[in-house]
Every structure is written in structure tokens, then in C-alpha cells.
Motif scaffolding. Structure first.
Motif, short mmCIF file in Angstrom:
data_model
loop_
_atom_site.label_atom_id
_atom_site.label_comp_id
_atom_site.label_asym_id
_atom_site.label_seq_id
_atom_site.Cartn_x
_atom_site.Cartn_y
_atom_site.Cartn_z
N SER A 81 16.12 154.02 120.70
CA SER A 81 15.57 154.43 119.40
C SER A 81 15.86 155.88 119.07
O SER A 81 15.54 156.34 117.98
N GLY A 84 17.70 156.70 115.83
CA GLY A 84 16.82 156.54 114.67
C GLY A 84 15.88 157.71 114.50
O GLY A 84 15.62 158.15 113.38
N GLY A 117 16.40 155.79 109.11
CA GLY A 117 16.04 156.14 110.48
C GLY A 117 14.98 155.21 111.06
O GLY A 117 15.07 154.80 112.22
N THR A 120 16.53 152.03 112.03
CA THR A 120 17.29 152.18 113.27
C THR A 120 16.38 152.24 114.48
O THR A 120 16.72 151.73 115.56
N LEU A 128 21.45 148.66 112.61
CA LEU A 128 21.90 149.54 111.53
C LEU A 128 23.24 149.07 110.98
O LEU A 128 23.49 149.15 109.78
#
Length: 533
Positions: A81, A84, A117, A120, A128
């Protein structure tokens, strides 16, 4: 054992509900953080026809993402993560900078970046890649800044006017063009903002982006499909203007007014859509594929996924808590920024501006209320100065804004001059080292404009917090910079005009304006605050 397995299976839906609740809360927190910029964007959708299609953009994005939901998988590991979180951090930094600079457009783009973001963080980089184009489509819901719209509109007016006149002349009708004014003898058509074509361009650009996305063809064809929306709009809008001119010439001025005028606009937009599909059909033929019109733009069957496949597992990702902390911090910072007020420097009102400058004697003039409503200025002055012994005339105009927030800013004469039939025949910059403004040499824009046999020389510059600037976009950059570093967004425009007499050398007009500037510069600081005011 049966009871244990039953407990485990029943706990899974509860866990999924908790995780989804966390994400719903994060999305609500996102909306709260960007509430003022989103509210202003929706206000533009409601009140500005060019962006009335904005309501459909997020709906279409959500629809496309929902179609491909079987390709999305929730990520579980924190490290996946991180990309993101970086995107969210960039978006929130832009939000804060946009708030400091009072530029709502920057905040609105920051919203899209932050939302990307968050997407993501939930689905990782593989997700994404699936959602990139639908999320990119959201940029079409963000209105352009007003100064860009004004410049774009004025350029499209002139292009559409010129092409429209060519259509009229092709029908053997005598017509004369002065800037954006089409003179048919019995009637003058003025191509105003509403006829610039922007009302077609923005919706058609959004539509062409979708068509290019769904069109099955090479990438270069997709690019051409998207970028063809601009020439299509200009051509068809010019044709509409030409048709209106022909109808006015044959059936009277009512052809350019009322319902018929608006209905023609809808017809032209539908024709633009038809031409866009014809273009895609030709591209498909060029690629050797015989595709029916109703199959040019189809949602791929693979997007629906396996109908027997259930929804993807909803997995827990600890990064959602860090996301919430970032959003809460940004919301607090944004709230504090909204409460911050611009520093308003002290100055004299233009009401007291001297009517006697050296040998020049002045007489006040005033703007119509319509222009005051459009310009939204704080203070202004218009004085017609005359030299009694020579009979020379100079029109002096200055507009002052104590705060240039979103939608309230200095208007460039370069956008306004082409109105009422005036055309810019020569344009450039000049600097005068002998004239100082806050210790800096004066730099001005110099334009020669003409309407029929009449000719005028125009000097103008933007005086912004101690700077003299000639470029409209540089004005915006310094507005952004100074609002952060100085907490000031005040600024002004100064414009001087003198008529060039028949047979007069243009250099004589230049010397006249420069002599006037010599008397003007010492007076300005009291009315237009400098850097240290």
C-alpha cells in the motif's frame, strides 16, 4: 466441530462489514476534507453551461470500476500500500498549497490525486492498472480556471467568426468582419462567449475520451479520436455561425435570437457526435475490420468476469488507519487555512486620483454595471486625459483587486481587445530602465490595434505587489507564490490607450504615451501598494 466451523464462517461476513465500514468512513472523511472545493465545483456545474455535463463524469467512472470489480483484489500487506500512501500524501500537499494560494482548481485536482491514492491503497498497483483510465476520466469534471476560459473563449470567438464569414461568403453574400463582429449590413452578429464553442468542446472532449477508451483499434487511432474533438467543435461551431448569418440575411434578425438560436446549438452538438462516430468507423475500415455503427463502442465482454465467480475477498489492510490520520490532519490544516484572511494593504481610493498630471488635464469616465459584475474588481479609475495645446488624448484605466481569489482576478486586455471589431495587428514588450516601480525597471506590453481605418496604440502591464509583469500566466504563478509567502493576493492592471492620427507616425504615439508614463509613475504608489506596503 460443526459449531466451530459455523462460527468461523459467520465471522467472515462480520469482518467484511467492519473493513467496508472503515473504507466508507475514509471516503466520507475524504469528502469532508475537500468539502469546500467540491462544493465550488458542483456550483460551477449548476451555473456554467460549459460544465453542466460534470454530474455524469463521476457516475461513469464508478460504473466502469464496478464493471471490472472482478479484476480488483484487496491487498493485505502494508508494503503493497506504500505507493498509494505516497500518492495520497502528494494529493494532500497539493490541497494545502491550493488552499494557501486560494486556487480551488488546484484543490480539485488534488482531490482526484488523493482518491487515486486511496484506490491504490485498497487494490495495489495491479488494481491501479485496472482503474487508471476511469480515474483519469475524472479530470473532465474539474472546471478550468476563469482566466484560461476567458483566453480560450476569445481565441475561439475569433476563429469561429473568421470561418463563419468564409461560409457566408461562399454563398455569395456580402459580409464584413471586424474582430468578432459580423456585419451583414442589415444586422450585426456579435460572436460572444456563448457562441465560442466551449459549450460543445468540453462535453465532446469527454465523450471522445470515452469513445477512444472503448474503441478497438491501435493506440494512435485512439489518440486521434480524442484530439479530433477540438477541430470538430471549431468547424461545426463556425458552420453554425455561418448558417445563422445566411438565415438572417434571408429571413430576418429573429433567426439569430430566442429558441431557434438555442435549438441550432443542440443540433450542431448531435452532428458533432455523429461525425465522431463516422471517424471511428473510417478508422475501423482502415484497420481492415468491418464494424457496424452500433458496435464501434462496446464494453468488452471480459469486463463482466465470470458470472459464477463471487465478489473478491475483502481483506484488512492496516494502512487504512494511516490514511485516516493523513486525511484528518489535512482536514484540520485546510480548516485553519480557510480561516486565514489575506493581508489588505492600505492605499488611497481611486476616487481621489488627480485629474491634473503635468500638462495633462483629465475627465472621469465610468464602467457600465454589466462590466462591473463581470470584472468583480475592488476599485477602478478611468480618466480621459487631454493636452489642451496639442489636442492629444490618452485614456488611462486601472483596475485594483484587494484579493484575487478563485474567479476574482485581473482580466487581461489581450482577451478583451478583440471585442467590438478591434484587431491586434502588432504585439510585443518593451522595457524602460528609466522608469522605476519599487526599484525595478518598468516592463510593458505594447499593442497596435485597428478597426477599419482607426488605429490605436495600447500600453498595459500588471502591477502585482511591487512587480511589473507582462505575462498573464506569470501573474498566476506569482499570485500562487505570494499568497503563500506574503499572505497577499492584491494586484492591479494598468492600461493606456492613445489614438494614432491619420498620417501620424507610430513613434509619435509611442513618445506621447512614454511622456505620460513619466508623469504617471510617481503618482501610482499611493493607489497601488508595492511589495513593502
Amino acid at each position: 466441530m460443526n459449531f466451530l466451523s459455523q462460527d468461523k464462517s459467520s465471522s467472515r461476513p462480520n469482518k467484511a462489514i467492519i473493513i467496508l465500514s472503515l473504507w466508507v468512513f475514509a471516503i466520507l472523511l475524504l469528502g469532508f476534507t475537500f468539502r469546500t472545493s467540491l462544493d465550488e465545483m458542483i456550483t460551477v456545474w449548476i451555473n456554467v453551461e460549459e460544465y453542466s455535463h460534470g454530474f455524469f463524469i463521476p457516475v461513469i467512472t464508478v460504473y466502469f470500476l464496478w464493471l471490472r470489480r472482478h479484476e480488483l483484489k484487496f491487498i493485505e500487506e502494508f508494503k503493497h500500500s506504500l505507493p498509494g500512501l505516497v500518492i495520497v500524501f502528494i494529493g494532500l500537499i497539493l490541497l494545502i498549497l491550493g488552499g494557501l494560494a486560494t486556487l480551488k482548481t488546484v484543490e480539485q485536482y488534488a482531490f482526484i490525486i488523493t482518491l487515486t491514492g486511496m484506490f491504490t491503497i485498497a487494490f495495489g498497483l495491479p488494481g491501479l492498472r485496472v482503474g487508471a483510465i476511469p480515474l483519469l476520466f475524472l479530470i473532465f469534471m474539474v472546471p478550468f480556471p476563469q482566466f484560461i476560459l476567458n483566453n480560450l473563449s476569445s481565441k475561439l470567438q475569433l476563429i469561429s467568426s473568421w470561418l463563419g464569414v468564409e461560409f457566408i461568403r461562399a454563398c455569395n453574400i456580402m459580409v464584413y468582419l471586424e474582430g468578432n463582429v459580423i456585419d451583414l449590413g442589415i444586422y450585426k452578429l456579435q460572436v460572444v462567449d456563448a457562441c465560442s464553442g466551449l459549450r460543445y468542446l468540453f462535453p465532446l472532449a469527454s465523450l471522445s475520451f470515452l469513445c477512444a477508451y472503448l474503441f478497438k483499434g491501435p493506440f494512435w487511432q485512439k489518440v486521434l479520436i480524442f484530439f479530433s474533438s477540438a477541430p470538430l467543435t471549431i468547424f461545426m461551431n463556425s458552420l453554425r455561425i455561418g448558417i445563422i448569418g445566411i438565415m438572417v440575411d434571408n429571413w430576418g434578425t429573429e433567426m439569430a435570437e430566442g429558441f431557434l438560436h438555442d435549438f441550432e446549438g443542440w443540433i450542431i452538438f448531435l452532428i458533432c457526435m455523429g461525425l465522431l462516430f463516422i471517424e471511428m468507423w473510417l478508422f475501423s475500415r482502415l484497420s481492415g475490420r468491418k464494424v457496424a455503427f452500433n458496435e464501434l463502442v462496446l464494453i468488452p465482454t471480459e469486463w463482466s468476469g465470470d458470472t459464477k465467480q463471487g465478489n473478491p475477498d475483502i481483506r484488512f489492510n492496516k494502512s487504512v488507519f494511516l490514511l485516516m490520520l493523513l486525511l484528518i490532519g489535512a482536514a484540520i490544516a485546510s480548516h485553519n487555512i480557510e480561516g486565514r484572511k489575506d493581508l489588505i494593504p492600505s492605499r488611497k481610493a481611486f476616487l481621489n486620483f488627480p485629474l491634473q498630471l503635468g500638462k495633462w488635464e483629465g475627465r472621469n469616465d465610468y464602467l457600465n454595471q454589466y462590466y462591473l459584475d463581470v470584472l468583480k474588481l475592488t476599485d477602478y479609475v478611468i480618466i480621459n486625459y487631454t493636452q489642451p495645446e496639442s489636442g492629444n488624448h490618452i485614456n488611462f484605466y486601472s483596475a485594483y483587486y484587494q484579493s484575487q481569489r478563485e474567479g476574482v482576478s485581473v482580466h487581461s486586455p489581450k482577451s478583451c481587445i478583440p471585442g467590438d471589431g478591434w484587431q491586434i495587428t502588432q504585439f510585443g514588450q518593451r522595457d524602460f530602465p528609466d522608469f522605476k516601480v519599487d526599484g525595478n525597471a518598468l516592463i510593458i506590453n505594447r499593442a497596435i490595434i485597428q478597426k477599419g481605418d482607426s488605429k490605436q496604440l495600447v500600453y498595459y502591464w500588471f502591477q502585482q505587489r511591487g512587480r511589473t509583469i507582462t505575462n498573464e500566466y506569470l501573474v498566476k504563478w506569482y499570485l500562487f507564490y505570494d499568497s503563500i509567502t506574503m499572505n497577499r493576493t492584491d494586484g492591479s492592471l494598468i492600461r493606456l490607450i492613445t489614438s494614432v492620427k491619420a498620417g501620424e507616425n507610430i513613434e509619435a504615439a509611442d513618445q506621447r504615451l512614454q511622456a505620460f508614463i513619466k508623469d504617471l509613475i510617481p503618482v501610482l504608489p499611493a493607489y497601488l501598494p508595492g511589495k513593502n506596503s
